[in-house]
Design an enzyme around this catalytic site. Structure first.
Site, mmCIF file in Angstrom:
data_model
loop_
_atom_site.group_PDB
_atom_site.id
_atom_site.type_symbol
_atom_site.label_atom_id
_atom_site.label_comp_id
_atom_site.label_asym_id
_atom_site.label_seq_id
_atom_site.Cartn_x
_atom_site.Cartn_y
_atom_site.Cartn_z
ATOM 1 N N ARG A 125 8.226 -10.659 2.317
ATOM 2 C CA ARG A 125 9.377 -9.764 2.104
ATOM 3 C C ARG A 125 10.427 -9.926 3.185
ATOM 4 O O ARG A 125 11.602 -9.620 2.961
ATOM 5 C CB ARG A 125 8.912 -8.311 1.957
ATOM 6 C CG ARG A 125 8.166 -8.077 0.651
ATOM 7 C CD ARG A 125 7.784 -6.619 0.476
ATOM 8 N NE ARG A 125 6.765 -6.188 1.390
ATOM 9 C CZ ARG A 125 5.454 -6.253 1.138
ATOM 10 N NH1 ARG A 125 5.027 -6.725 -0.007
ATOM 11 N NH2 ARG A 125 4.565 -5.852 2.030
ATOM 12 N N GLU A 148 -6.720 -4.543 10.747
ATOM 13 C CA GLU A 148 -7.674 -3.442 10.789
ATOM 14 C C GLU A 148 -9.090 -3.960 10.485
ATOM 15 O O GLU A 148 -10.058 -3.623 11.148
ATOM 16 C CB GLU A 148 -7.251 -2.384 9.765
ATOM 17 C CG GLU A 148 -7.922 -1.056 9.973
ATOM 18 C CD GLU A 148 -7.456 -0.045 8.939
ATOM 19 O OE1 GLU A 148 -6.473 -0.310 8.229
ATOM 20 O OE2 GLU A 148 -8.100 1.015 8.855
#
Ligand code: AMP
Length: 175
Positions: free
Chosen positions: A58, A95
């Site tokens: 993006r 994560e």
């Protein structure tokens, strides 16, 4: 808040508990797209910049028109294995697990001033890895620019602690 109000929030995407900030609703609106690129162009028009680097995928959507408007070169920073010529890469922690981004070794000349662009900053891990790559090549980061900052997640603070300045067109509190 003409840009922020055009961002769509999709709860529980891509997994439960995540509020996904979807920029496609900004981009499909010709006013939203123009405002986004124009606002970035206004900020960076008078800064000394050689290249604009966008982070896959993006980030490309914002970095490429900005580079075009400002008359600068565009450089893609891509996920592992996507760039065809010689690359250098940097691994960074997510994560769960890790990821790697890469840049062509001839994308940036030593001493060039580079503006880094992505759609959104959350933990700042991706942008920090991109800064490390650009600096490894001898580039100087002018600033890290985003459409959206999620300040409570701490990415901006992380980049600032690393000595970089951060600019975002809008912020969403919380996560
Ligand atoms: P980070 O490395 O944590 O700063 O994550 C930044 C990257 O993940 C950006 O390229 C975003 O496109 C994407 N991202 C992370 N969190 C979100 C979110 N809540 N909504 C939309 N995109 C996100």
């Amino acid at each position: 808040m003409p840009i922020k109000s055009r961002v769509r929030t999709v709860p529980h995407y891509p997994k439960p508990g995540i509020l996904f900030r979807d920029i496609t609703t900004v981009l499909k609106d010709p006013v939203g797209l123009r405002l986004t690129v124009d606002e970035l162009a206004r900020r960076y028009r008078d800064m000394k910049i050689d290249k604009i680097a966008g982070i896959e995928s993006r980030g490309f959507i914002l970095a490429a028109p900005l580079a075009y408007v400002l008359g600068k070169g565009f450089v893609p920073i891509r996920k592992k294995g996507k760039l065809p010529a010689a690359t250098i890469g940097h691994d960074y922690e997510l994560e769960y697990g890790s990821d790697r981004i890469e840049i062509h070794t001839d994308a940036i000349e030593k001493g060039e001033r580079v503006l880094l662009v992505d759609d959104l900053i959350a933990t700042g891990g991706t942008a920090q890895a991109a800064c490390i790559l650009i600096e490894k090549m001898g580039g100087q980061i002018v600033e890290c620019a985003f459409m959206i900052d999620l300040p409570d997640i701490g990415g901006r603070a992380r980049l600032e602690q690393g000595g970089h300045t951060v600019f975002a067109l809008c912020e969403f509190e919380g996560d």
